[in-house]
Scaffold this motif. Structure first.
Motif, PDB file in Angstrom:
ATOM      1  N   LEU A 286       4.019  -9.565   2.983  1.00  0.00           N
ATOM      2  CA  LEU A 286       4.512  -9.043   1.532  1.00  0.00           C
ATOM      3  C   LEU A 286       6.635  -7.841   2.607  1.00  0.00           C
ATOM      4  CD1 LEU A 286       3.331  -7.004  -1.005  1.00  0.00           C
ATOM      5  CD2 LEU A 286       4.803  -8.985  -1.325  1.00  0.00           C
ATOM      6  N   GLU A 287       6.485  -7.269   3.927  1.00  0.00           N
ATOM      7  CA  GLU A 287       6.871  -6.490   5.161  1.00  0.00           C
ATOM      8  C   GLU A 287       7.798  -7.637   5.281  1.00  0.00           C
ATOM      9  OE1 GLU A 287       4.781  -4.056   7.500  1.00  0.00           O
ATOM     10  OE2 GLU A 287       3.874  -3.154   5.984  1.00  0.00           O
TER      11      GLU A 287
ATOM     12  N   ALA B 277       2.916 -17.527   0.183  1.00  0.00           N
ATOM     13  CA  ALA B 277       1.391 -18.220   0.139  1.00  0.00           C
ATOM     14  C   ALA B 277       0.226 -17.013   0.542  1.00  0.00           C
ATOM     15  CB  ALA B 277       1.647 -19.604   0.429  1.00  0.00           C
ATOM     16  N   THR B 278       0.709 -16.899   1.224  1.00  0.00           N
ATOM     17  CA  THR B 278      -0.772 -15.458   2.409  1.00  0.00           C
ATOM     18  C   THR B 278      -0.757 -14.693   1.002  1.00  0.00           C
ATOM     19  OG1 THR B 278       0.192 -16.089   3.994  1.00  0.00           O
ATOM     20  CG2 THR B 278      -1.201 -14.183   3.810  1.00  0.00           C
ATOM     21  N   PHE B 279       0.344 -14.248   0.928  1.00  0.00           N
ATOM     22  CA  PHE B 279       0.084 -12.787  -0.354  1.00  0.00           C
ATOM     23  C   PHE B 279      -0.655 -13.224  -0.709  1.00  0.00           C
ATOM     24  CE2 PHE B 279       2.351 -11.429  -4.318  1.00  0.00           C
ATOM     25  CZ  PHE B 279       1.376 -10.543  -4.203  1.00  0.00           C
ATOM     26  N   LEU B 280      -0.258 -14.316  -1.475  1.00  0.00           N
ATOM     27  CA  LEU B 280      -0.987 -14.627  -2.818  1.00  0.00           C
ATOM     28  C   LEU B 280      -2.760 -14.738  -2.566  1.00  0.00           C
ATOM     29  CD1 LEU B 280       1.623 -16.907  -4.422  1.00  0.00           C
ATOM     30  CD2 LEU B 280       0.998 -14.553  -5.508  1.00  0.00           C
TER      31      LEU B 280
ATOM     32  N   SER C 215       0.963  -1.397  -0.311  1.00  0.00           N
ATOM     33  CA  SER C 215       0.083  -0.314  -0.077  1.00  0.00           C
ATOM     34  C   SER C 215       1.038   1.143  -0.016  1.00  0.00           C
ATOM     35  CB  SER C 215      -1.084   0.067   1.297  1.00  0.00           C
ATOM     36  OG  SER C 215       0.054  -0.068   3.000  1.00  0.00           O
ATOM     37  N   THR C 216       2.263   1.088   0.493  1.00  0.00           N
ATOM     38  CA  THR C 216       2.639   2.353   0.703  1.00  0.00           C
ATOM     39  C   THR C 216       3.370   2.488  -1.289  1.00  0.00           C
ATOM     40  OG1 THR C 216       4.684   0.763   0.939  1.00  0.00           O
ATOM     41  CG2 THR C 216       3.344   1.677   3.118  1.00  0.00           C
ATOM     42  N   GLN C 217       3.073   1.693  -1.760  1.00  0.00           N
ATOM     43  CA  GLN C 217       3.480   1.970  -3.152  1.00  0.00           C
ATOM     44  C   GLN C 217       2.560   2.790  -4.203  1.00  0.00           C
ATOM     45  OE1 GLN C 217       7.361   1.536  -4.187  1.00  0.00           O
ATOM     46  NE2 GLN C 217       6.809   1.330  -1.873  1.00  0.00           N
ATOM     47  N   THR C 218       1.526   3.121  -3.533  1.00  0.00           N
ATOM     48  CA  THR C 218       0.302   3.237  -4.825  1.00  0.00           C
ATOM     49  C   THR C 218       0.546   5.061  -5.562  1.00  0.00           C
ATOM     50  OG1 THR C 218      -1.262   4.093  -2.954  1.00  0.00           O
ATOM     51  CG2 THR C 218      -1.532   2.060  -3.780  1.00  0.00           C
ATOM     52  N   ASN C 219       1.548   5.476  -4.975  1.00  0.00           N
ATOM     53  CA  ASN C 219       1.162   7.332  -5.564  1.00  0.00           C
ATOM     54  C   ASN C 219       1.983   7.105  -6.263  1.00  0.00           C
ATOM     55  OD1 ASN C 219       2.034   9.952  -6.446  1.00  0.00           O
ATOM     56  ND2 ASN C 219       2.036  10.216  -3.972  1.00  0.00           N
TER      57      ASN C 219
ATOM     58  N   GLY D  39      -3.524   0.058  -7.522  1.00  0.00           N
ATOM     59  CA  GLY D  39      -4.124   1.032  -5.642  1.00  0.00           C
ATOM     60  C   GLY D  39      -4.757   0.229  -4.813  1.00  0.00           C
ATOM     61  N   TYR D  40      -4.380  -1.031  -4.918  1.00  0.00           N
ATOM     62  CA  TYR D  40      -4.428  -2.192  -3.976  1.00  0.00           C
ATOM     63  C   TYR D  40      -4.035  -1.527  -2.445  1.00  0.00           C
ATOM     64  CZ  TYR D  40      -4.965  -7.044  -2.325  1.00  0.00           C
ATOM     65  OH  TYR D  40      -5.180  -7.775  -1.324  1.00  0.00           O
ATOM     66  N   THR D  41      -4.691  -1.877  -1.500  1.00  0.00           N
ATOM     67  CA  THR D  41      -4.454  -1.619  -0.307  1.00  0.00           C
ATOM     68  C   THR D  41      -5.343  -3.224   0.295  1.00  0.00           C
ATOM     69  OG1 THR D  41      -5.843  -0.358   0.773  1.00  0.00           O
ATOM     70  CG2 THR D  41      -3.936   0.634  -0.108  1.00  0.00           C
ATOM     71  N   ASN D  42      -4.378  -4.084   0.943  1.00  0.00           N
ATOM     72  CA  ASN D  42      -4.431  -4.198   2.300  1.00  0.00           C
ATOM     73  C   ASN D  42      -3.821  -4.644   3.485  1.00  0.00           C
ATOM     74  OD1 ASN D  42      -4.928  -7.284   3.391  1.00  0.00           O
ATOM     75  ND2 ASN D  42      -6.404  -7.393   2.020  1.00  0.00           N
ATOM     76  N   ARG D  43      -4.054  -4.695   4.630  1.00  0.00           N
ATOM     77  CA  ARG D  43      -3.302  -4.664   5.846  1.00  0.00           C
ATOM     78  C   ARG D  43      -2.354  -6.102   5.491  1.00  0.00           C
ATOM     79  NH1 ARG D  43      -7.390  -1.492   9.408  1.00  0.00           N
ATOM     80  NH2 ARG D  43      -7.902  -3.972   9.275  1.00  0.00           N
TER      81      ARG D  43
END
Length: 158
Positions: free
Chosen positions: A87-88, A104-107, A63-67, A77-81
């Protein structure tokens, strides 16, 4: 190219068959940022993305990469905590099994939320400096997790 044109036409025809109005516009890559991406001036955008061998897709989905005007690559513009956390944590980990679980969780979240449609994958070439052989992987990637499995089954050699 002709192949790209045929591909674009096939997408347009499919969408028209579903009753959608479609207008194809080809934008030169050097104009894509200012004309389309900065303001997200599109209803449907077909782009070709190249992912490295490492399955880290932080730049494309965090989500920090949406700009986009500041260099972000999260076009949808995808955001999901939960996705951000996976990813982090995967980016910080050096344990392959832990990374595999986190990706796998991310996907799984990406598959559930569907911020994008993944349409195809080209043949992947794995060229190693320490080995003179060339390996190709032309498996058809039918499911989002197939790419992760393919990437993790061929770990990078240092």
């Amino acid at each position: 190219t002709e192949m790209t044109s045929a591909y674009e036409q096939a997408i347009a025809t499919t969408l028209k068959n579903y009753g959608l109005d479609v207008e194809l516009k080809s934008i030169p890559s050097d104009k894509l940022q200012e004309k389309i991406l900065d303001d997200r001036n599109f209803d449907l955008l077909v782009v070709q993305l190249f992912f490295g061998k490492d399955p880290d897709q932080y730049a494309f989905w965090h989500s920090t990469q949406t700009n986009l005007s500041e260099g972000g690559l999260n076009i949808s513009g995808y955001t999901n905590r939960r996705t951000d956390k996976a990813l982090e944590d995967a980016r910080k980990s050096t344990n392959q099994e832990e990374r595999k679980e986190l990706y796998a969780t991310f996907l799984q979240r990406l598959y559930i939320d569907k911020p994008a449609v993944f349409m195809n994958s080209s043949i992947l070439y794995n060229i190693s400096r320490t080995n003179t052989s060339l390996h190709t992987s032309s498996e058809c990637l039918w499911h989002d997790a197939d790419l992760l499995n393919l990437l993790l089954s061929n770990p990078q050699q240092d």
